[in-house]
Scaffold this active site. Structure first.
Site, PDB file in Angstrom:
ATOM      1  N   ASN A 188       0.807  -1.165   0.152  1.00  0.00           N
ATOM      2  CA  ASN A 188      -0.028   0.200  -0.087  1.00  0.00           C
ATOM      3  C   ASN A 188       1.077   1.323   0.067  1.00  0.00           C
ATOM      4  O   ASN A 188       1.518   1.616   1.023  1.00  0.00           O
ATOM      5  CB  ASN A 188      -0.966  -0.284   1.237  1.00  0.00           C
ATOM      6  N   SER A 224       2.782  -1.572  10.494  1.00  0.00           N
ATOM      7  CA  SER A 224       4.298  -1.653  10.846  1.00  0.00           C
ATOM      8  C   SER A 224       4.833  -2.945  10.846  1.00  0.00           C
ATOM      9  O   SER A 224       5.651  -3.296  11.224  1.00  0.00           O
ATOM     10  CB  SER A 224       4.473  -1.236  12.228  1.00  0.00           C
ATOM     11  N   GLU A 238      -6.213  -4.759  10.609  1.00  0.00           N
ATOM     12  CA  GLU A 238      -5.012  -3.851  10.929  1.00  0.00           C
ATOM     13  C   GLU A 238      -5.370  -2.919  12.132  1.00  0.00           C
ATOM     14  O   GLU A 238      -6.188  -1.895  12.066  1.00  0.00           O
ATOM     15  CB  GLU A 238      -4.953  -2.813   9.821  1.00  0.00           C
ATOM     16  N   GLY A 246       1.805   2.418  10.823  1.00  0.00           N
ATOM     17  CA  GLY A 246       2.696   3.846  10.648  1.00  0.00           C
ATOM     18  C   GLY A 246       3.325   4.044  12.093  1.00  0.00           C
ATOM     19  O   GLY A 246       3.834   5.170  11.840  1.00  0.00           O
ATOM     20  N   LYS A 257      -0.006   4.259  -0.489  1.00  0.00           N
ATOM     21  CA  LYS A 257      -0.627   5.444   0.174  1.00  0.00           C
ATOM     22  C   LYS A 257      -0.349   6.703  -0.726  1.00  0.00           C
ATOM     23  O   LYS A 257      -0.419   6.392  -1.889  1.00  0.00           O
ATOM     24  CB  LYS A 257      -0.186   5.805   1.730  1.00  0.00           C
ATOM     25  N   HIS A 302      -9.904   1.592   4.499  1.00  0.00           N
ATOM     26  CA  HIS A 302      -8.769   1.715   5.628  1.00  0.00           C
ATOM     27  C   HIS A 302      -8.916   2.678   6.590  1.00  0.00           C
ATOM     28  O   HIS A 302      -9.599   3.791   6.310  1.00  0.00           O
ATOM     29  CB  HIS A 302      -7.678   2.129   4.443  1.00  0.00           C
ATOM     30  N   GLU A 330      -7.050   5.055   7.381  1.00  0.00           N
ATOM     31  CA  GLU A 330      -6.845   6.502   7.349  1.00  0.00           C
ATOM     32  C   GLU A 330      -7.974   6.954   6.616  1.00  0.00           C
ATOM     33  O   GLU A 330      -8.417   8.217   6.622  1.00  0.00           O
ATOM     34  CB  GLU A 330      -5.762   6.370   6.451  1.00  0.00           C
TER      35      GLU A 330
HETATM   36  P1  PGA Z   1       2.355   0.460   7.785  1.00  0.00           P
HETATM   37  O1  PGA Z   1       0.909   0.707   7.054  1.00  0.00           O
HETATM   38  O2  PGA Z   1       2.930  -0.717   7.298  1.00  0.00           O
HETATM   39  O3  PGA Z   1       3.061   1.734   7.277  1.00  0.00           O
HETATM   40  O4  PGA Z   1       1.991   0.647   9.259  1.00  0.00           O
HETATM   41  C1  PGA Z   1       0.036  -0.382   6.788  1.00  0.00           C
HETATM   42  C2  PGA Z   1      -1.340   0.182   6.039  1.00  0.00           C
HETATM   43  O5  PGA Z   1      -1.506   1.319   6.450  1.00  0.00           O
HETATM   44  O6  PGA Z   1      -1.974  -0.598   5.388  1.00  0.00           O
END
Ligand code: PGA
Length: 245
Positions: free
Chosen positions: A8, A208, A165, A171, A10, A88, A90
């Site tokens: 991903n 992460s 998640e 993140g 982003k 997601h 976010e």
């Molecule tokens: P990350 O993001 O690996 O940077 O924690 C995972 C995600 O948002 O799908």
């Protein structure tokens, strides 16, 4: 069997050139790459082995009205996109996407025969109340996000992937413990089973995941793969994750 690894990206990288370079570095079987909309076309032309995902889709069909800024499921299909990330955290947080919106998006994606990667997971305010509260939270998300789905539209073709998640792990560099992720993923699978149409749900872990901790997740038989954000932007790091797989 190889596990599913989803990159991903982003809102990265900045240019089409960098996107193409990154896609080339990640073009391995079993990988699903989710670039920003503007790079979908360019990336799709370069991929031989990896599959293409979008990070989101519109909640409406184009014929239903004017929707400035939106990209429909049909458009994604035409751009050779096979998967789409929905819900997601976010987007739930920054774009105020509710479970109702997510449910609408899932239905539209499935109608176009896209594979859905549905993200669920609890925030820290819930996890700190304990695992029981987290399970209840995730169960509720699943119930609302999958409400009213026509089993025949996706199950037989296994078009639904769940990514667990935990919001607090995304993140932050603070991944969940593989043991706890397994417990939640088992719970998710059990929860989907009574919906008799979900025969063999695939559930991934995300939050992460980096080269150093990926093995801990990928070696667990209950975890069907990983959704990788930050580490998927670093080709060397990402390759190390793929090598574990
Ligand atoms: P990350 O993001 O690996 O940077 O924690 C995972 C995600 O948002 O799908």
């Amino acid at each position: 069997m190889k596990k599913i690894i989803i990159a991903n990206w982003k809102m990265n990288p900045l240019t089409e050139r960098s996107a193409i370079r990154l896609a080339r570095a990640e073009d391995f079987r079993g990988v699903v790459i989710a670039p920003p909309f503007v790079f979908l076309e360019a990336v799709s032309h370069r991929l031989k082995k990896a599959k293409l995902a979008a990070q989101d889709l519109a909640r409406e069909e184009e014929r239903r009205g004017p929707y400035t800024g939106e990209v429909s499921a049909k458009m994604l299909k035409d751009a050779d996109v096979r998967y789409v990330i929905v819900g997601h955290s976010e987007r739930r947080r920054f774009s105020k996407e509710t479970d109702t919106i997510i449910n609408e998006k899932i239905k539209l994606a499935l109608k176009e025969k896209l594979k859905v990667i549905l993200c669920v997971g609890e925030p820290w305010s819930v996890r700190k109340r304990g695992f029981g509260a987290s399970k209840k939270f995730v169960k509720n998300q699943l119930r609302k996000d999958l409400k009213g789905l026509n089993p025949k539209s996706y199950i037989l073709n296994s078009r639904l992937i769940i990514a667990y998640e935990p919001v607090w792990a995304i993140g932050t560099g603070r991944a969940d413990k593989p043991r706890d992720a397994v417990e939640m993923i088992k719970f998710i699978k059990k929860n989907l089973k009574p919906r008799s149409y979900i025969l063999n749900p695939k559930v991934l872990y995300g939050g992460s995941v980096i080269a150093k901790n990926a093995k801990g997740f990928l070696e667990k038989k209950e975890i069907d793969g990983a959704l990788v954000g930050g580490a998927s932007l670093k080709p060397k790091e990402f390759k190390r994750i793929l090598n574990i797989n």
